[in-house]
Motif scaffolding. Structure first.
Motif, PDB file in Angstrom:
ATOM      1  N   GLU A   1      12.760  11.506   3.796  1.00 48.97           N
ATOM      2  CA  GLU A   1      13.355  12.440   3.112  1.00 48.97           C
ATOM      3  C   GLU A   1      13.303  12.090   1.670  1.00 48.97           C
ATOM      4  OE1 GLU A   1      17.335  15.102   3.186  1.00 48.97           O
ATOM      5  OE2 GLU A   1      16.770  13.857   5.006  1.00 48.97           O
ATOM      6  N   ARG A   2      13.671  10.770   1.270  1.00 50.66           N
ATOM      7  CA  ARG A   2      13.511  10.190   0.148  1.00 50.66           C
ATOM      8  C   ARG A   2      12.265  10.247  -0.630  1.00 50.66           C
ATOM      9  NH1 ARG A   2      15.557   4.160   0.387  1.00 50.66           N
ATOM     10  NH2 ARG A   2      15.165   4.256  -1.638  1.00 50.66           N
TER      11      ARG A   2
ATOM     12  N   ALA B   1      13.953  18.642   2.903  1.00 58.33           N
ATOM     13  CA  ALA B   1      13.282  18.591   1.307  1.00 58.33           C
ATOM     14  C   ALA B   1      12.508  19.725   0.890  1.00 58.33           C
ATOM     15  CB  ALA B   1      12.365  17.282   1.571  1.00 58.33           C
ATOM     16  N   GLY B   2      12.493  21.042   1.601  1.00 62.77           N
ATOM     17  CA  GLY B   2      11.792  22.027   1.106  1.00 62.77           C
ATOM     18  C   GLY B   2      10.247  21.819   1.016  1.00 62.77           C
TER      19      GLY B   2
ATOM     20  N   ALA C   1       0.677  -1.385   0.086  1.00 64.79           N
ATOM     21  CA  ALA C   1       0.006   0.022   0.047  1.00 64.79           C
ATOM     22  C   ALA C   1       0.741   1.324   0.064  1.00 64.79           C
ATOM     23  CB  ALA C   1      -1.071   0.242   1.281  1.00 64.79           C
ATOM     24  N   GLY C   2       2.265   1.107   0.016  1.00 63.16           N
ATOM     25  CA  GLY C   2       2.956   2.311  -0.051  1.00 63.16           C
ATOM     26  C   GLY C   2       3.459   2.875   1.259  1.00 63.16           C
ATOM     27  N   HIS C   3       3.354   2.066   2.313  1.00 66.57           N
ATOM     28  CA  HIS C   3       3.593   2.698   3.626  1.00 66.57           C
ATOM     29  C   HIS C   3       5.321   2.241   3.798  1.00 66.57           C
ATOM     30  CE1 HIS C   3      -0.371   3.176   3.903  1.00 66.57           C
ATOM     31  NE2 HIS C   3      -0.931   2.236   4.180  1.00 66.57           N
ATOM     32  N   THR C   4       5.763   2.926   4.945  1.00 57.71           N
ATOM     33  CA  THR C   4       7.122   2.595   5.288  1.00 57.71           C
ATOM     34  C   THR C   4       7.716   2.942   6.407  1.00 57.71           C
ATOM     35  OG1 THR C   4       9.536   2.591   4.242  1.00 57.71           O
ATOM     36  CG2 THR C   4       7.921   4.842   4.374  1.00 57.71           C
ATOM     37  N   LEU C   5       8.796   2.564   6.833  1.00 53.54           N
ATOM     38  CA  LEU C   5       9.043   2.798   8.378  1.00 53.54           C
ATOM     39  C   LEU C   5       9.262   4.410   8.657  1.00 53.54           C
ATOM     40  CD1 LEU C   5      10.024   0.722  10.654  1.00 53.54           C
ATOM     41  CD2 LEU C   5      12.507   1.460  10.073  1.00 53.54           C
TER      42      LEU C   5
ATOM     43  N   GLY D   1       8.899  13.850  -4.787  1.00 56.22           N
ATOM     44  CA  GLY D   1       7.602  14.561  -5.035  1.00 56.22           C
ATOM     45  C   GLY D   1       6.409  13.583  -4.546  1.00 56.22           C
ATOM     46  N   GLU D   2       6.500  12.706  -3.421  1.00 57.11           N
ATOM     47  CA  GLU D   2       5.438  12.014  -3.093  1.00 57.11           C
ATOM     48  C   GLU D   2       4.641  12.974  -1.781  1.00 57.11           C
ATOM     49  OE1 GLU D   2       4.310   9.341  -4.140  1.00 57.11           O
ATOM     50  OE2 GLU D   2       6.279   8.114  -5.385  1.00 57.11           O
ATOM     51  N   LEU D   3       3.241  12.396  -1.598  1.00 56.28           N
ATOM     52  CA  LEU D   3       2.593  12.815  -0.608  1.00 56.28           C
ATOM     53  C   LEU D   3       3.167  11.858   0.755  1.00 56.28           C
ATOM     54  CD1 LEU D   3      -0.848  13.640  -1.548  1.00 56.28           C
ATOM     55  CD2 LEU D   3       1.117  15.416  -0.742  1.00 56.28           C
ATOM     56  N   VAL D   4       3.630  12.398   1.772  1.00 57.48           N
ATOM     57  CA  VAL D   4       4.029  11.662   2.957  1.00 57.48           C
ATOM     58  C   VAL D   4       3.029  12.030   4.109  1.00 57.48           C
ATOM     59  CG1 VAL D   4       5.671  11.021   4.586  1.00 57.48           C
ATOM     60  CG2 VAL D   4       6.417  11.575   2.073  1.00 57.48           C
ATOM     61  N   GLY D   5       2.420  10.863   4.765  1.00 58.14           N
ATOM     62  CA  GLY D   5       1.935  11.264   5.905  1.00 58.14           C
ATOM     63  C   GLY D   5       2.213  10.655   7.197  1.00 58.14           C
ATOM     64  N   VAL D   6       2.154  11.460   8.251  1.00 58.75           N
ATOM     65  CA  VAL D   6       2.926  10.985   9.460  1.00 58.75           C
ATOM     66  C   VAL D   6       1.934  11.419  10.822  1.00 58.75           C
ATOM     67  CG1 VAL D   6       4.112  13.535   9.797  1.00 58.75           C
ATOM     68  CG2 VAL D   6       4.853  11.460  10.868  1.00 58.75           C
ATOM     69  N   MET D   7       2.057  10.638  11.659  1.00 59.23           N
ATOM     70  CA  MET D   7       1.052  10.904  12.930  1.00 59.23           C
ATOM     71  C   MET D   7       2.155  10.976  14.148  1.00 59.23           C
ATOM     72  SD  MET D   7      -2.170   8.538  12.147  1.00 59.23           S
ATOM     73  CE  MET D   7      -3.275   9.215  10.962  1.00 59.23           C
ATOM     74  N   PRO D   8       2.742  12.209  14.412  1.00 63.58           N
ATOM     75  CA  PRO D   8       3.711  12.181  15.284  1.00 63.58           C
ATOM     76  C   PRO D   8       3.548  11.846  16.940  1.00 63.58           C
ATOM     77  CG  PRO D   8       3.615  14.280  14.176  1.00 63.58           C
ATOM     78  CD  PRO D   8       2.323  13.444  13.908  1.00 63.58           C
ATOM     79  N   GLU D   9       2.123  11.699  17.058  1.00 68.33           N
ATOM     80  CA  GLU D   9       1.947  11.130  18.422  1.00 68.33           C
ATOM     81  C   GLU D   9       2.303   9.753  18.927  1.00 68.33           C
ATOM     82  OE1 GLU D   9      -2.114  13.178  20.039  1.00 68.33           O
ATOM     83  OE2 GLU D   9      -2.354  12.957  17.932  1.00 68.33           O
ATOM     84  N   GLY D  10       2.075   8.934  17.657  1.00 66.59           N
ATOM     85  CA  GLY D  10       2.413   7.580  17.730  1.00 66.59           C
ATOM     86  C   GLY D  10       1.595   6.748  18.722  1.00 66.59           C
ATOM     87  N   PHE D  11       2.310   5.987  19.382  1.00 64.70           N
ATOM     88  CA  PHE D  11       1.592   5.058  20.428  1.00 64.70           C
ATOM     89  C   PHE D  11       0.781   5.947  21.434  1.00 64.70           C
ATOM     90  CE2 PHE D  11       4.145   1.761  18.383  1.00 64.70           C
ATOM     91  CZ  PHE D  11       3.193   0.950  17.776  1.00 64.70           C
TER      92      PHE D  11
END
Length: 352
Positions: free
Chosen positions: A202-203, A246-247, A191-195, A208-218
């Motif tokens: 950064e890669r 990455a700007g 599905a495109g997810h990664t560690l 040019g990808e859309l990256v999603g992050v949820m900093p609260e984590g567990f």
């Protein structure tokens, strides 16, 4: 068993070879074949000469059928043919995955189709502010995290894909626990997810990808129900540092509705340590009702994307400025929290 190890997002370590799925060597599939549509140009009406004299041309030609308007009776045949072609490519290996294991064709045709009924019918997700997501180029979407199980990330992925004018794909950053689970590991890769590490993020942004992050984590997903919609700490600002390098703009995202799908009223910490997981939730239905208690409550969701925060105006060395990272992290957190409160005031019912 040892507690689940969570790699902080601002950790610059490379991923271990054991955690990275091997890249499938496959011949690339051609993405534009099915979408190619020839353009029909109609000349204005003209008169023709024949043996009996000039006669006006017939009326205006029938407009060309739009690609999505299939002839009656042919829709099922086309779907069957498309499904057989998909199976053939699966069996022969005529599809491609990127170096993270992302399979775009499988995600579009299978995984999204499985998630869409939950998105449209079960949680009835309403999306706002999708125009704030860039039409092209890298961007980092930062969202709150809740719900005991990470269904909010999956619904956010469908929301971006189905509502963005360009149909963009969201690549989520996940904790290492996701990639330790059998089956879930493979599906997450496909599905495109990664560690959730700075190197991978950064890669993806530089590509040019859309990256999603949820900093609260567990801390966010496993918080008790009494602390719902109260954001937890956003770590040490690793996601801000990555966006600066990455700007890429940072797009805050607020999700309302996920907090109530599994109201966590307790945590069996001893059992969690035995199982090697961050927490073992106790809800009004789980584990008391057995497998039926694992069914999420059908709450009504709202996902709102806020105005992007640009980062391309900062110098390269800004990524190493702890004060700047703290200020930007706090700005993103406050914007998400403010939007959550605003959406909660507007909400008239949890379920309707």
């Amino acid at each position: 068993m040892a507690d689940a190890k969570v790699i902080p997002f601002d950790d610059d370590r490379s991923r271990g070879a054991a955690q990275r799925s091997p890249r499938r060597r496959s011949s690339p599939r051609r993405k534009g074949d099915a979408a190619a549509v020839s353009e029909v140009k109609t000349l204005p009406g003209r008169q023709r000469e024949d043996a009996r004299g000039a006669e006006p041309a017939a009326g205006p030609p029938e407009p060309a059928r739009r690609p999505q308007e299939e002839p009656r009776g042919g829709g099922l045949d086309r779907r069957v043919a498309g499904g057989l072609a998909f199976l053939r490519r699966r069996l022969t290996g005529e599809y491609e995955v990127d170096d993270f294991g992302y399979d775009e064709e499988l995600t579009d045709q299978v995984l999204m189709s499985l998630l869409r009924p939950f998105y449209e019918k079960y949680f009835r997700v309403e999306v706002k502010g999708v125009e704030n997501i860039p039409a092209e180029g890298g961007a980092l979407i930062v969202a709150n995290h809740s719900g005991t199980l990470p269904l909010d990330g999956l619904m956010m992925q469908v929301a971006v894909h189905d509502n963005h004018p360009q149909g963009r794909h969201l690549r989520l950053l996940a904790a290492d626990l996701v990639f330790m689970l059998p089956v879930v590991n493979e599906l997450a890769r496909k599905a495109g997810h990664t560690l959730a590490c700075a190197e991978d993020a950064e890669r993806l942004l530089e590509r040019g990808e859309l990256v999603g992050v949820m900093p609260e984590g567990f801390k966010g997903i496993g918080k008790p129900f009494s602390e719902r919609y109260k954001l937890q700490r956003f770590g040490r600002g690793g996601f801000v540092s990555t966006a600066l390098r990455a700007g890429a703009p940072i797009v805050p995202c607020s999700i309302v509705g996920a907090e109530e799908i599994y109201p966590m009223i307790g945590n069996a910490k001893t059992l969690a340590r035995v199982l090697g997981i961050p927490y073992f939730p106790l809800t009004p239905t789980f584990p008391w009702l057995g497998p039926l208690g694992a069914l999420p409550l059908p709450t009504k969701w709202t996902i709102q994307f806020g105005e992007p925060i640009p980062t391309d105006g900062y110098p390269l060395e800004a990524a190493d400025d702890p004060m700047l990272m703290f200020n930007l992290t706090d700005q993103v957190r406050e914007q998400i929290q403010h939007s959550l409160y605003k959406l909660l005031v507007q909400r008239r019912s949890v379920f309707f």
